[in-house]
Design a protein around this motif. Sequence first.
Motif, short mmCIF file in Angstrom:
data_model
loop_
_atom_site.label_atom_id
_atom_site.label_comp_id
_atom_site.label_asym_id
_atom_site.label_seq_id
_atom_site.Cartn_x
_atom_site.Cartn_y
_atom_site.Cartn_z
N GLU A 135 0.78 -0.95 -0.05
CA GLU A 135 -0.05 0.05 -0.19
C GLU A 135 0.79 1.20 0.07
O GLU A 135 0.57 2.27 -0.74
N ARG A 136 1.86 1.43 0.93
CA ARG A 136 2.91 2.34 0.82
C ARG A 136 3.53 2.73 -0.29
O ARG A 136 3.65 3.54 -0.85
N GLU A 137 3.96 1.59 -1.12
CA GLU A 137 4.73 1.60 -2.21
C GLU A 137 3.92 2.24 -3.36
O GLU A 137 4.42 2.75 -4.30
N CYS A 138 2.53 1.46 -3.41
CA CYS A 138 1.73 2.13 -4.44
C CYS A 138 1.39 3.56 -4.09
O CYS A 138 1.35 4.50 -5.13
N GLU A 198 9.55 -5.79 -6.91
CA GLU A 198 8.12 -6.56 -6.48
C GLU A 198 8.63 -8.15 -7.03
O GLU A 198 8.25 -9.04 -6.38
N ALA A 199 9.17 -8.06 -8.48
CA ALA A 199 9.38 -9.53 -8.79
C ALA A 199 10.42 -10.35 -8.17
O ALA A 199 10.46 -11.39 -8.03
N VAL A 200 11.42 -9.51 -7.51
CA VAL A 200 12.35 -10.06 -6.80
C VAL A 200 11.94 -10.69 -5.48
O VAL A 200 12.08 -11.91 -5.12
N ARG A 201 11.09 -10.11 -4.97
CA ARG A 201 10.42 -10.56 -3.63
C ARG A 201 9.63 -11.73 -3.93
O ARG A 201 9.44 -12.69 -3.06
#
Length: 282
Positions: A135-138, A198-201
């Motif tokens: 949410e914060r990153e968005c 996000e893909a790495v996570r």
Amino acid sequence: MAMKADELKQKGNVCFQAGDFSGAEKFYTQAIIRDSTNAAFFTNRALARLKMEMFEDVINDCLKAIELSPSNMKAYSYLGQAQLALNHPSEALHSSMTAYELAITQRSPSVASIAAACLDAKKKRWEQREEKRRERECQLMLKMTDIIERDADRAVDELLKKGRMNNGNINISEQEEEIRHEAKERVRTLEDVFGKAEAVRCARREVPDYLIDNITFSIMLDPVITKNGHSYDRATLLDHLRRSQTDPLTREPLSEKDLIPNYALKAASDLFLKENGWAVDW
């Protein structure tokens, strides 16, 4: 003749075993009316209410049971389950861990199921934190996108002012198009950076071998060392020792008093689960 509290409790037990949780709750309530000092009446009603998903009432019953009996393992266990159902994972973890410690002290056969509840709470807490992080990153990406677009708008406004000052002698439409194109490229770059992070996570995740229990092959909650130097999850090993008083690997004699807490491994497991709640289901 009015029934005694214990008789009402027994009737409640019969209803509960038959799957009539509503009937069980009514009998337990009547038992409590006759004797409100018996913690078992409150934990029995809490379990019936847990089955009926009356989670707030479960919490009230458990707190009353704990007030009457501070070392009530069942009360802490049911309390943790209700708190988790109400999406309070941090509180649920505290309650479930207390139940787990009491189960170990009281040599309860419920150790394994309570340990599983602790892991569920850890996972839910991680999921909650992950949701807040996304949410914060968005919000951050939206804010940065807005800044890029507003910068482009200001640059276009400056260009139009300059064009008016020069009586339209500069090619405004071409330069405006270039400004807008550069802004779009910056937004694409921003989206690409966030997307790759996000893909790495979300890439394939592995639990380190040293955190894996050698009996269940699940991540360990409370690692202990046997006298032969092998580490297992305490709940898993206690379950094994109820069936066989032997080391799972060497088959040499082994008892609960031979188990030594592996504090270093527990700290590593706690840290890993805090950052990787998905590992509970690995």
